[in-house]
Design a protein around this motif. Sequence first.
Motif, short mmCIF file in Angstrom:
data_model
loop_
_atom_site.label_atom_id
_atom_site.label_comp_id
_atom_site.label_asym_id
_atom_site.label_seq_id
_atom_site.Cartn_x
_atom_site.Cartn_y
_atom_site.Cartn_z
N GLU A 162 0.85 -1.19 0.00
CA GLU A 162 0.00 0.00 0.00
C GLU A 162 0.88 1.23 0.00
O GLU A 162 1.90 1.30 0.70
CB GLU A 162 -0.91 0.03 1.23
N GLY A 177 -4.42 14.08 1.52
CA GLY A 177 -4.26 12.87 0.75
C GLY A 177 -3.17 13.01 -0.30
O GLY A 177 -2.55 14.06 -0.44
N GLU A 221 -11.57 -6.12 -2.17
CA GLU A 221 -11.76 -4.69 -2.45
C GLU A 221 -12.04 -4.47 -3.93
O GLU A 221 -11.71 -5.30 -4.78
CB GLU A 221 -10.53 -3.90 -2.00
N ARG A 265 -11.11 0.21 -2.98
CA ARG A 265 -11.96 0.54 -1.84
C ARG A 265 -12.78 -0.69 -1.47
O ARG A 265 -13.27 -1.43 -2.35
CB ARG A 265 -12.89 1.70 -2.19
N SER A 292 -17.28 1.01 2.03
CA SER A 292 -16.35 1.89 2.74
C SER A 292 -16.16 3.19 1.97
O SER A 292 -16.27 3.23 0.74
CB SER A 292 -15.00 1.20 2.90
N ALA A 293 -15.84 4.24 2.70
CA ALA A 293 -15.53 5.53 2.07
C ALA A 293 -14.02 5.72 1.92
O ALA A 293 -13.58 6.71 1.34
CB ALA A 293 -16.12 6.67 2.89
N THR A 294 -13.23 4.81 2.45
CA THR A 294 -11.78 4.94 2.43
C THR A 294 -11.18 4.40 1.13
O THR A 294 -11.40 3.25 0.77
CB THR A 294 -11.15 4.19 3.62
N ILE A 295 -10.46 5.26 0.43
CA ILE A 295 -9.78 4.86 -0.80
C ILE A 295 -8.31 4.58 -0.47
O ILE A 295 -7.63 5.42 0.13
CB ILE A 295 -9.89 5.95 -1.88
N ARG A 296 -7.83 3.40 -0.84
CA ARG A 296 -6.42 3.06 -0.63
C ARG A 296 -5.72 3.00 -1.98
O ARG A 296 -6.29 2.54 -2.97
CB ARG A 296 -6.29 1.70 0.06
#
Length: 387
Positions: A43, A53, A351, A370, A374-378
């Motif tokens: 990641e 970000g 994901e 993602r 979820s609202a979290t983008i990796r």
Amino acid sequence: MARHLVSDPFSRVALAVMASLLSVGAQPLMAQTLPQRYAIAQEFVAPAFTPGGAAVAGINQVGQAVGNGMLNLGTTTKLVWIGGKLTLVTVPIERTGAMLWTGSQATRLKPLLTNATATVRDVNDSGWAVGDAAKSTATNASSYAVLWRSGTVKDLGAGARSVAQHINAQGWVAGYRFASTSASAPMVPFIWRGSSVLTLSPPSGVSGVGCVGLSDAGVMPCRSHQLTVNPDGSSAYTRTSYLWSNGSYQALTHAGASQVYVGASSANGTVAGTLMLNGDTRERIFIWRNGQFTPLAPMPEGFSGNVLSVSDAGVVRVQVWSEQLGSTASLLFTPDGQTVDPRTLGVSSGEQVLDVADINGLGQLAAAVRAPGSATIRQVLLSPLAP
């Protein structure tokens, strides 16, 4: 890695647009025709110094990535019009910052001046990166083409309003600068080969040319737009493509197609672009390598496209859009004629792939993912799994 042209400097607005276009409920533009699964190899964690970000712009073949994020440099006060009167308000001081990830650890690439903007655009397998940086902290400061190497930053000497776009395994750098300080001045390509900047004059009879890649052998695909005015007063642009090498241009043409238009090249010299084959009603993607054209699939009906990058294996990353539908997406075109929406790719973690920023020579993807709901983008490096 793929040789690519990075988009405009990272901003929160750009992230918001991407999140909107690639929402959880978005439907794939096309069905997946290349079943393939990936595993997350690492990641790319956004560092603490970019609270807004960070966005990955490119990857190399040894697991490193480059990208850009907004740096928060504190606050300032300014007078603005609110409700018809001047009001003193506090606003953040933000500048674009460039960074290099080694593993999951991000390091800020040194700017030319403390707190001035810096934007990175490409990285080679030695970890050398290129982009542009300002010499002033002013919001509209001019950019200067730079090279980052072993913790240092070097102004390449291309002058104000210059940008370094591509770097190859030899450390050669390709970019562009503007012919003058005029707002309407044309862009002029250059190549830097370790000592000085060589300006590339356009081919004979062509008013201007732009180059879109740099192979490890030093070959650059370039293109021109020529405006032709007809006797009846109508006009049209003719698009022409070339390969530049060792100081000369070679026209890149296809006997069965009109207006070959290059868009990118890879490290091994694979070139990608668009063309219209005789009898086609839609532009199609092509790859060219070792003197051989391979026409790929056409654009989706009603869509136009912009080739962003191509891998050594000939996988082409294209941004497509439809003015009529008001939508945009990324597609991958493969050498065997398949068209893949990245959002249909499978990830072993479960994901969802939102978009792909780059493809390296090992077939690894720099991607935004993602988890469902979820609202979290990796931002991660995806490695292909065996079928």
